[in-house]
Design an enzyme around this catalytic site. Structure first.
Site, short mmCIF file in Angstrom:
data_model
loop_
_atom_site.label_atom_id
_atom_site.label_comp_id
_atom_site.label_asym_id
_atom_site.label_seq_id
_atom_site.Cartn_x
_atom_site.Cartn_y
_atom_site.Cartn_z
N LYS A 82 -7.15 40.97 22.55
CA LYS A 82 -7.00 39.52 22.46
C LYS A 82 -7.64 38.86 23.68
O LYS A 82 -7.52 39.36 24.80
CB LYS A 82 -5.51 39.18 22.38
CG LYS A 82 -5.22 37.72 22.09
CD LYS A 82 -3.72 37.51 21.86
CE LYS A 82 -3.40 36.05 21.57
NZ LYS A 82 -1.96 35.84 21.30
N SER A 158 -1.24 32.28 18.04
CA SER A 158 -2.45 32.33 18.83
C SER A 158 -3.28 33.59 18.61
O SER A 158 -4.42 33.67 19.08
CB SER A 158 -2.12 32.21 20.32
OG SER A 158 -1.34 33.31 20.75
N SER A 182 3.17 33.81 17.65
CA SER A 182 1.72 34.00 17.71
C SER A 182 1.20 35.28 17.08
O SER A 182 -0.02 35.43 16.94
CB SER A 182 1.24 33.92 19.17
OG SER A 182 1.34 32.61 19.65
#
Length: 499
Positions: A82, A158, A182
């Site tokens: 990520k 996210s 997220s």
């Protein structure tokens, strides 16, 4: 070569371990898919093909020969980091224009090191919104991450890039982080599986070190078993087989292989057996209430209700005891959570006025409001949310699991969120995702799994994915994985890949 993206992650791991595939072959295959598909999907912030090839070539031969792979082994498996995490030698963009042109990181973050030790091959950085705050991945100055089921709609956030990459078959699985939903939000928007573990389960990304204990790491995968496989690798073991923790506070954990075994258990419960626990009959509460009720206008869309009903019918049909329930009203939750969220934003290490000016309106608002908070208000918010944690843990623990809609609305169109009014933007996020943040506050485990696809349209020829969230007791991952796997078997998706 066979269509490797159609293989589950468990199958790929076994083929690699048996020597039927090499890390280089698998890496090249998935790099090719990324090259062809990502311009449309926007799943990656950065692709690192040369580093991936070097890593794959360095792995040599399978470490265990003819022996079955160890529970936490991901030798030769491709995935992505990520873009909020550092990997040595690769710039970290944090989803923001403010970090453009930054030099490569000098050292990898702990979770990246854990997965490297398990044998993964990183293909690059999966897209994230600015500093990970929004529940959608549409950073200014970069392509939005789109759900592959309808490229006019967002992948959520996210961990939106991670979920989009998995749904499009560019990665077999991917790690994410979850501070208010997220992992679960983008997994639901992309029709894949997302697991938020109990606070304190994982040594890296445990939540113990974040304000309010909100942010934990977890897996995103196409199947429940694949999510369990990645979870096993995120739990590094010491010589005695225990999980090596850096903190005294930790969640209950189980023996190596137990999580994957729970997800792969084929036997379904029967009312006559009376068996309880993972894989047995469960008492399940069902609710559409959330901690945001009464503060924002929360509406559960017909599509979300249909997905919930499909999941509940399937669970009841498997013999589980299903009861409607309503969460206790918590009028103090919303203002306390907003205070905590802004307080967390205040610690963003940006003090230069020019750099702050490059941030998006929502991020600037969160940071500014957070830095204006009196210490007393933040302390009171933490105390309020700790009391809420105790209340919610008690309510959930009356059941083996509690089921909610995964999302209140269908995946949102690109550009749906207000880009100018941060207050309205925050409200929209809560209206889309009212069922997630309360579990970060309480530290409870939760998994999202698709249960329904909407009617096909020109933009979404297979329909849009909708699903349910299953919430567990503290340390209840085995039960969640077993129930999610049963739903997965009872409600197969319309087709494997949208692209």
């Amino acid at each position: 070569m066979d269509a490797l993206h159609e293989r589950t992650a468990v199958e790929l791991r076994d083929l690699l371990a048996a020597g039927e595939l090499t890390p280089t072959e698998v890496t090249e295959y998935f790099l090719d898919r990324v090259k062809r598909l990502d311009p449309d999907v926007g799943a990656f912030a950065t692709v690192t093909p040369e580093l991936a090839r070097e890593r794959a070539a360095s792995l040599g031969k399978p470490p265990a020969g003819d022996a079955p792979p160890a529970a936490g082994s991901l030798w030769g498996m491709p995935t992505g980091d990520k873009d909020l995490w550092n990997r040595a030698g690769v710039p970290t963009g944090f989803g923001s224009r403010a970090f453009a042109g930054m030099p490569p990181a000098q050292e990898s973050d702990e979770l990246v090191q854990v997965l490297d030790a398990a044998g993964i091959v990183s293909l690059g950085k999966t897209a994230a919104p600015e500093l990970g705050f929004p529940a959608y991945t549409e950073p200014v100055g970069a392509p939005p991450a789109r759900t592959p089921w309808d490229l006019t709609r967002g992948a959520g956030g996210s961990s939106g890039g991670a979920a989009a990459a998995v749904a499009a078959g560019m990665l077999p699985f991917a790690p994410g982080s979850d501070g208010g939903g997220s992992i679960r939000i983008p997994a639901a928007a992309c029709g894949v599986v997302g697991l938020k573990p109990t606070r304190g389960l994982l040594p890296a990304g445990s939540g113990v070190d974040s304000l309010g204990g909100l942010v934990v790491s977890g897996p995103i995968a196409r199947t429940v078993a694949d999510a369990a496989l990645l979870l096993e690798a995120m739990l590094p073991r010491d010589a005695g087989g225990g999980v090596a923790h850096p903190y005294t506070l930790r969640a209950p954990s189980y023996a190596a292989g137990a999580y994957l075994a729970a997800a792969q258990r084929a036997a379904l419960p029967t009312p006559e057996s009376g068996e309880r626990g993972p894989g047995g009959i469960a008492r399940i509460g069902v609710t559409t209430s959330s901690a945001w009720d009464g503060f924002y206008a929360i509406t559960v869309s017909p599509e979300a209700r249909t997905a919930l009903d499909a999941g509940v019918r399937a669970l009841a049909g498997l013999g589980h005891e299903v009861d409607e329930t309503v969460l206790a009203e918590a009028p103090e939750y919303a203002p306390a959570f907003r205070t905590l969220w802004m307080g967390g934003a205040s610690a963003v290490p940006i003090d230069d006025v020019a750099t702050l000016g490059k941030l998006e309106p929502l991020t600037q608002w969160l940071i500014r409001r957070g830095r204006e908070l009196p210490a007393r208000q933040l302390a009171e918010a933490v105390r309020t949310l700790t009391a809420y944690e105790r209340s919610l843990v008690g309510q959930v623990s009356a059941y083996d699991a509690v089921v909610t809609p995964a999302l209140a609305l269908t995946p949102r169109p690109i550009g749906w969120y207000d880009s100018e009014d941060p207050e309205r933007n925050f409200e929209q996020q809560c209206q889309y995702t009212p069922f997630t943040s309360m579990l970060n506050v309480a530290g409870l485990p939760a998994i999202t799994v698709p249960t329904h696809w909407t009617e096909p349209t020109a933009e979404a020829p297979a329909g849009l994915p909708m699903g349910v969230q299953i919430i567990g007791r503290p340390g209840g991952e085995l039960t969640l994985l077993a129930l999610a796997a049963q739903l997965e078997a009872a409600l197969p998706r319309p087709r494997a890949f949208p692209l």
